[in-house]
Design a protein around this motif. Structure first.
Motif, PDB file in Angstrom:
ATOM      1  N   LEU A 228     -47.226  81.579  11.776  1.00 14.76           N
ATOM      2  CA  LEU A 228     -47.656  80.283  11.259  1.00 14.76           C
ATOM      3  C   LEU A 228     -46.856  79.890  10.020  1.00 14.76           C
ATOM      4  O   LEU A 228     -46.435  78.733   9.873  1.00 14.76           O
ATOM      5  N   PHE A 229     -46.605  80.850   9.146  1.00 14.45           N
ATOM      6  CA  PHE A 229     -45.793  80.573   7.959  1.00 14.45           C
ATOM      7  C   PHE A 229     -44.384  80.139   8.362  1.00 14.45           C
ATOM      8  O   PHE A 229     -43.851  79.160   7.825  1.00 14.45           O
ATOM      9  N   LEU A 230     -43.768  80.846   9.300  1.00 19.70           N
ATOM     10  CA  LEU A 230     -42.421  80.487   9.745  1.00 19.70           C
ATOM     11  C   LEU A 230     -42.403  79.111  10.400  1.00 19.70           C
ATOM     12  O   LEU A 230     -41.449  78.347  10.243  1.00 19.70           O
ATOM     13  N   PHE A 231     -43.459  78.791  11.138  1.00 18.51           N
ATOM     14  CA  PHE A 231     -43.566  77.491  11.786  1.00 18.51           C
ATOM     15  C   PHE A 231     -43.714  76.364  10.762  1.00 18.51           C
ATOM     16  O   PHE A 231     -43.182  75.275  10.950  1.00 18.51           O
ATOM     17  N   LEU A 232     -44.425  76.633   9.673  1.00 17.25           N
ATOM     18  CA  LEU A 232     -44.735  75.592   8.682  1.00 17.25           C
ATOM     19  C   LEU A 232     -43.804  75.572   7.471  1.00 17.25           C
ATOM     20  O   LEU A 232     -43.975  74.725   6.591  1.00 17.25           O
ATOM     21  N   ILE A 233     -42.822  76.460   7.420  1.00 18.85           N
ATOM     22  CA  ILE A 233     -41.993  76.570   6.212  1.00 18.85           C
ATOM     23  C   ILE A 233     -41.253  75.271   5.892  1.00 18.85           C
ATOM     24  O   ILE A 233     -41.174  74.873   4.725  1.00 18.85           O
ATOM     25  N   GLU A 234     -40.733  74.575   6.887  1.00 21.05           N
ATOM     26  CA  GLU A 234     -40.034  73.305   6.626  1.00 21.05           C
ATOM     27  C   GLU A 234     -41.007  72.263   6.107  1.00 21.05           C
ATOM     28  O   GLU A 234     -40.682  71.495   5.197  1.00 21.05           O
ATOM     29  N   TRP A 235     -42.188  72.211   6.679  1.00 20.16           N
ATOM     30  CA  TRP A 235     -43.211  71.277   6.225  1.00 20.16           C
ATOM     31  C   TRP A 235     -43.567  71.559   4.767  1.00 20.16           C
ATOM     32  O   TRP A 235     -43.674  70.642   3.960  1.00 20.16           O
ATOM     33  N   LEU A 236     -43.723  72.846   4.430  1.00 21.86           N
ATOM     34  CA  LEU A 236     -44.034  73.218   3.050  1.00 21.86           C
ATOM     35  C   LEU A 236     -42.920  72.813   2.093  1.00 21.86           C
ATOM     36  O   LEU A 236     -43.177  72.335   0.995  1.00 21.86           O
ATOM     37  N   ARG A 237     -41.684  73.011   2.505  1.00 21.44           N
ATOM     38  CA  ARG A 237     -40.548  72.650   1.647  1.00 21.44           C
ATOM     39  C   ARG A 237     -40.519  71.168   1.322  1.00 21.44           C
ATOM     40  O   ARG A 237     -40.032  70.776   0.263  1.00 21.44           O
ATOM     41  N   ASN A 238     -41.014  70.346   2.226  1.00 14.04           N
ATOM     42  CA  ASN A 238     -40.973  68.895   2.030  1.00 14.04           C
ATOM     43  C   ASN A 238     -42.155  68.352   1.229  1.00 14.04           C
ATOM     44  O   ASN A 238     -42.196  67.163   0.935  1.00 14.04           O
ATOM     45  N   LEU A 239     -43.106  69.183   0.898  1.00 14.30           N
ATOM     46  CA  LEU A 239     -44.245  68.741   0.093  1.00 14.30           C
ATOM     47  C   LEU A 239     -43.825  68.608  -1.371  1.00 14.30           C
ATOM     48  O   LEU A 239     -42.892  69.284  -1.819  1.00 14.30           O
ATOM     49  N   PRO A 240     -44.519  67.773  -2.137  1.00 13.88           N
ATOM     50  CA  PRO A 240     -44.265  67.723  -3.577  1.00 13.88           C
ATOM     51  C   PRO A 240     -44.505  69.106  -4.191  1.00 13.88           C
ATOM     52  O   PRO A 240     -45.379  69.862  -3.742  1.00 13.88           O
ATOM     53  N   GLN A 241     -43.735  69.434  -5.207  1.00 15.52           N
ATOM     54  CA  GLN A 241     -43.737  70.786  -5.766  1.00 15.52           C
ATOM     55  C   GLN A 241     -45.123  71.264  -6.203  1.00 15.52           C
ATOM     56  O   GLN A 241     -45.506  72.389  -5.898  1.00 15.52           O
ATOM     57  N   THR A 242     -45.877  70.434  -6.906  1.00 11.59           N
ATOM     58  CA  THR A 242     -47.185  70.886  -7.388  1.00 11.59           C
ATOM     59  C   THR A 242     -48.139  71.140  -6.221  1.00 11.59           C
ATOM     60  O   THR A 242     -48.899  72.112  -6.253  1.00 11.59           O
ATOM     61  N   LEU A 243     -48.102  70.296  -5.208  1.00 11.02           N
ATOM     62  CA  LEU A 243     -48.957  70.495  -4.031  1.00 11.02           C
ATOM     63  C   LEU A 243     -48.542  71.755  -3.288  1.00 11.02           C
ATOM     64  O   LEU A 243     -49.384  72.582  -2.926  1.00 11.02           O
ATOM     65  N   ARG A 244     -47.235  71.915  -3.070  1.00  7.70           N
ATOM     66  CA  ARG A 244     -46.721  73.095  -2.369  1.00  7.70           C
ATOM     67  C   ARG A 244     -47.098  74.373  -3.106  1.00  7.70           C
ATOM     68  O   ARG A 244     -47.633  75.318  -2.511  1.00  7.70           O
ATOM     69  N   ASN A 245     -46.861  74.410  -4.409  1.00  9.76           N
ATOM     70  CA  ASN A 245     -47.165  75.617  -5.182  1.00  9.76           C
ATOM     71  C   ASN A 245     -48.663  75.918  -5.179  1.00  9.76           C
ATOM     72  O   ASN A 245     -49.071  77.073  -5.084  1.00  9.76           O
ATOM     73  N   GLY A 246     -49.469  74.875  -5.279  1.00 11.98           N
ATOM     74  CA  GLY A 246     -50.914  75.068  -5.241  1.00 11.98           C
ATOM     75  C   GLY A 246     -51.388  75.580  -3.898  1.00 11.98           C
ATOM     76  O   GLY A 246     -52.261  76.458  -3.813  1.00 11.98           O
ATOM     77  N   MET A 247     -50.821  75.055  -2.819  1.00 10.73           N
ATOM     78  CA  MET A 247     -51.206  75.509  -1.479  1.00 10.73           C
ATOM     79  C   MET A 247     -50.771  76.957  -1.246  1.00 10.73           C
ATOM     80  O   MET A 247     -51.520  77.749  -0.668  1.00 10.73           O
ATOM     81  N   ILE A 248     -49.585  77.297  -1.713  1.00 11.21           N
ATOM     82  CA  ILE A 248     -49.106  78.676  -1.561  1.00 11.21           C
ATOM     83  C   ILE A 248     -49.962  79.622  -2.400  1.00 11.21           C
ATOM     84  O   ILE A 248     -50.325  80.711  -1.949  1.00 11.21           O
ATOM     85  N   THR A 249     -50.323  79.199  -3.604  1.00  7.15           N
ATOM     86  CA  THR A 249     -51.181  80.025  -4.454  1.00  7.15           C
ATOM     87  C   THR A 249     -52.541  80.238  -3.809  1.00  7.15           C
ATOM     88  O   THR A 249     -53.058  81.366  -3.771  1.00  7.15           O
ATOM     89  N   SER A 250     -53.131  79.172  -3.285  1.00  6.55           N
ATOM     90  CA  SER A 250     -54.445  79.314  -2.647  1.00  6.55           C
ATOM     91  C   SER A 250     -54.357  80.202  -1.401  1.00  6.55           C
ATOM     92  O   SER A 250     -55.252  81.004  -1.151  1.00  6.55           O
TER      93      SER A 250
END
Length: 140
Positions: A47-69
């Motif tokens: 799932l992480f490999l599938f979503l990695i491009e989507w995560l990269r395109n998110l705004p930095q604060t949202l991406r970092n918060g989602m990865i932290t959670s």
């Protein structure tokens, strides 16, 4: 749904049978005593490999918060469940206070991870929307 139906626990016996001859990293004793963790790890990585491009395109604060959670949540699921499995396979036959501590710690990490996720997404939505309104009506 997972807590109510106990989906992971239904994987334990089939996965133990599949890895019954394994003495390596995925031996179903010790850390992987709860064998359902093995296919779940594969699903999480996929799932992480599938979503990695989507995560990269998110705004930095949202991406970092989602990865932290996700890190907080998965720490509960993988690390504390693994420690509980190690303890169960080496030291106990029933549920004692130490085992219950691991279970409580696991659930606490999961709730904290979900709460962090909700906070991060809510904060992002509030910062990008012109109007944010939450209204509670009295039940009459």
């Amino acid at each position: 749904i997972d807590e109510f139906v106990s989906i992971p626990e239904k994987f334990n016996e089939p996965v133990r049978e599949l890895f019954s001859t394994s003495t390596g990293f995925f031996s179903t004793s010790g850390f992987f005593y709860y064998a359902w963790m093995i296919p779940y790890l594969a699903i999480i990585i996929g799932l992480f490999l599938f979503l990695i491009e989507w995560l990269r395109n998110l705004p930095q604060t949202l991406r970092n918060g989602m990865i932290t959670s996700a890190f907080i949540y998965l720490s509960g699921v993988i690390l504390t469940e693994g420690m509980a499995g190690w303890y169960s396979s080496n030291f106990m036959e029933g549920r004692d206070l130490i085992y219950l501590f691991f279970v409580s710690l696991e659930e606490s990490f999961e709730i904290l991870g979900l709460t962090t996720f909700i906070y991060v997404v809510s904060k992002y939505l509030a910062s990008t929307s012109a109007i944010v309104q939450i209204q509670f009506a009295d039940k009459q």
